[in-house]
Each structure stands twice: as structure tokens, then as C-alpha cells.
Design an enzyme around this catalytic site. Structure first.
Site, PDB file in Angstrom:
ATOM      1  NE  ARG A   1      -3.606  -2.132   2.807  1.00 49.02           N
ATOM      2  CZ  ARG A   1      -3.380  -3.235   3.506  1.00 49.02           C
ATOM      3  NH1 ARG A   1      -2.215  -3.402   4.134  1.00 49.02           N
ATOM      4  NH2 ARG A   1      -4.301  -4.185   3.597  1.00 49.02           N
TER       5      ARG A   1
ATOM      6  CG  HIS B   1      -4.510   0.754  -3.967  1.00 51.73           C
ATOM      7  ND1 HIS B   1      -3.873   0.679  -2.741  1.00 51.73           N
ATOM      8  CD2 HIS B   1      -5.504  -0.158  -3.916  1.00 51.73           C
ATOM      9  CE1 HIS B   1      -4.465  -0.224  -1.992  1.00 51.73           C
ATOM     10  NE2 HIS B   1      -5.456  -0.753  -2.676  1.00 51.73           N
TER      11      HIS B   1
ATOM     12  CE  LYS C   1      -6.496  -0.586   4.616  1.00 52.37           C
ATOM     13  NZ  LYS C   1      -7.777  -0.835   3.916  1.00 52.37           N
TER      14      LYS C   1
ATOM     15  CG  HIS D   1      -6.319  -8.632   1.197  1.00 51.33           C
ATOM     16  ND1 HIS D   1      -6.442  -9.081  -0.103  1.00 51.33           N
ATOM     17  CD2 HIS D   1      -6.105  -7.293   1.112  1.00 51.33           C
ATOM     18  CE1 HIS D   1      -6.324  -8.054  -0.926  1.00 51.33           C
ATOM     19  NE2 HIS D   1      -6.112  -6.966  -0.222  1.00 51.33           N
TER      20      HIS D   1
ATOM     21  CE1 TYR E   1      -6.112  -7.424  -7.323  1.00 48.48           C
ATOM     22  CE2 TYR E   1      -6.372  -8.366  -5.138  1.00 48.48           C
ATOM     23  CZ  TYR E   1      -6.130  -7.275  -5.954  1.00 48.48           C
ATOM     24  OH  TYR E   1      -5.911  -6.047  -5.409  1.00 48.48           O
TER      25      TYR E   1
ATOM     26  NE  ARG F   1      -2.871  -3.539  -1.309  1.00 45.64           N
ATOM     27  CZ  ARG F   1      -2.425  -4.358  -0.353  1.00 45.64           C
ATOM     28  NH1 ARG F   1      -1.135  -4.572  -0.222  1.00 45.64           N
ATOM     29  NH2 ARG F   1      -3.270  -4.956   0.464  1.00 45.64           N
TER      30      ARG F   1
END
Length: 299
Positions: free
Chosen positions: A149, A245, A173, A271, A280, A248
Site C-alpha cells: 500500500r 494502488h 492496517k 488482507h 483477483y 498493488r
């Protein structure tokens, strides 16, 4: 119980127990304040613990009438669900009024991606005769090569580099740490940048450990990374709307197209849920279909 005192407790919960960033905390608080505005508009004096499911249904109708986009409505509802989950945990309410509330159905938008050809062209367009050229090349190679990120990139520290095992330690995150592989090309470019460019910069106090610095000796901003990528896209005439992004997304897409295990990609991207990574696989199916159309004799 008053709204402001409840919001204060909710804010502390988000910061301390959920370890959310300042921006994320403010977004949650803003979502709850939307509900407060609704009650003010309707001249209703209702405390947060007295809100019912019917109140929330009326609120959703109201924000829809205001013209709020479905994605924004979904985010606001997510914030309210978190707020009432907190009140339930604190035993301030006995039942959750958001439990039966469903958000608007959202079309799952596939992220934009770049081809390997496009990425190579972008990186090769960097002017290495300029001092920031070597930094930018190392930076974009790291961004794409490890699927970071943009916030993870600008906050990357020298102490997070493990060249001996070719891994980066990333704080993502929720302050969750993960180890991400590095490419040998990224290691080479970072080494050149540190030895030939970064070592000549007068670094400002507090920025000594940040890897990528600007000319003033402070860490790069996310906006600056966006501007660098946008300028490169214009330079090569790339008619796509791209951002950090996009690199990514391209990283993940190219791994899936190459046959990488979904769980491994999930781990590298950081994630929390594999459902997020599964988007994806849809990109991969499109890639497979396009390949058949292009190359199969009966297509």
C-alpha cells in the site's frame, strides 16, 4: 446517555482496542455524526441507547433522498454497526438496532491493473540523471515487487529491510505486521539509492530511519508518490487513470495469472479476509477468457 460522551468512549475503543489510524477513527465518528444530524433535522431528542431499528430505516431513507451514493451509504452503515457493536460490548444496550438493517447492494468493481509491459515502461521512463530518479526507481520497484500500500511504502523504515533473507517487515492496517518477499532488483536499486543518493541528503531529526526521503530530508508524502506516478504516465502517454494502488492491484493480478496460491497472495497483501483477495480470481478468469478468444482456433 448523551451522544458526545458516548462518542468519546467509542473513539477511545477504536484507537486503543482496535488500533485504528487517526483517519479511520475520524471516519467512524463522522458516520455516527451523520445519524446525529438526522435527529437534529427531525427535531428528535433521542439518546444513542434509545435508537431503534425503525429510526435507522428512516435514517437510510433520508441519506438516500439526500443523493448519497450507494458506496457512501454502505460505509456510513458500517460505521453505525461498529458503533452499536461497541455499545453492546459495553452493556450500554441489550440489543443491536443495526442487526436487521441491510446496506445497499453494491456492484463489485474490479480494480484497474497495468500490464507488465506498462509497468516496465513506467519504470524505464524515470530520468536517472536527476537525484530523485534513483529514489523513484527503487521506490516503484519496491511498490510493485512487494505489492505494498502507498502508506506502507512511505512509512517503510531501514530497520524493516532484511536483505539477507530478501524480506521486508511491513506494518499494515491495524498495526498488523507481516513479512513480504523482496525482488533482487528492488534490493539492488535500494542499495544504490542508499549509498549514492540518500547518504548525501541532510536528514531532518526524526526521519533518520525512513527509507525514502524528499530533498528536504523528510519522508515522502502519499500525495508525492501519486504525483510521481501520474507524471510518468503522462510522459509515456499512458491513457489510463492510475495511482500507487494500481501497482498493488497489478502485483496481485500478475501473481494469480502466473498460478500463485490464493492464500499466499492474501498473506503478502495483508488482507484480513481471503474474500478480499478473491476479487483477483475474477480478473484471472477475464484474462483466461481473453487468451482463449485471442489464441484458440475455434474461438
Amino acid at each position: 446517555m448523551e451522544w458526545q460522551s458516548t462518542l468519546k468512549g467509542f473513539k477511545s475503543y477504536l484507537r486503543l482496542e482496535r488500533s485504528l489510524s487517526g483517519n479511520s477513527v475520524n471516519a467512524y465518528i463522522h458516520d455516527v455524526e451523520k445519524l446525529m444530524q438526522f435527529f437534529e433535522y427531525r427535531t428528535l431528542s433521542i439518546s444513542p441507547t434509545k435508537v431503534t431499528t425503525e429510526h435507522l430505516k428512516d435514517f437510510i431513507v433520508w441519506i438516500n433522498e439526500l443523493g448519497m451514493m450507494a458506496t457512501t451509504q454502505a460505509r456510513v452503515l458500517s460505521g453505525l454497526k461498529a458503533f452499536y457493536k461497541y455499545l453492546l460490548m459495553e452493556d450500554l444496550i441489550s440489543s443491536d438496532p443495526t442487526f436487521l438493517i441491510e446496506g445497499p447492494r453494491l456492484a463489485r468493481k474490479l480494480p484497474d491493473t497495468l500490464s507488465i509491459y506498462d509497468i516496465n515502461n513506467l519504470i524505464e521512463a524515470i530520468d536517472l540523471s536527476k537525484p530523485d530518479g534513483q529514489r523513484n526507481k527503487a521506490m516503484l520497484e519496491t511498490l510493485y515487487g512487494s505489492g505494498l500500500r502507498v502508506s506502507e511504502l512511505v512509512n517503510l523504515k531501514i530497520s524493516d529491510l532484511y536483505f539477507d533473507i530478501e524480506f521486508l517487515k511491513i506494518v499494515g492496517k491495524g498495526n498488523k505486521e507481516r513479512l513480504v518477499p523482496m525482488s533482487t532488483e528492488a534490493i539492488k536499486l535500494i542499495t544504490i539509492y542508499r549509498e549514492q543518493i540518500r547518504s548525501l541528503i541532510s536528514i531532518q531529526p526524526g526521519n533518520e530511519n525512513y527509507l525514502f526521503l524528499n530533498r528536504r530530508g523528510t519522508k515522502l508524502s502519499r500525495v508525492m508518490v501519486f504525483m510521481i506516478i501520474k507524471a510518468l504516465a503522462e510522459k509515456i502517454g499512458l491513457n489510463k487513470s492510475i495511482s500507487p494502488h494500481t501497482f498493488r492491484h497489478s502485483f496481485a493480478t500478475h501473481l494469480i495469472e502466473g498460478g500463485a496460491d490464493l492464500r499466499a497472495v492474501q498473506e503478502m497483501l495483508g488482507h484480513e479476509s481471503i474474500t478480499t483477495t478473491e476479487i483477483y480470481t475474477h480478473l484471472d478468469r477475464d484474462y483466461l477468457r481473453d487468451t482463449i478468444i485471442q489464441f484458440h482456433p475455434r474461438a
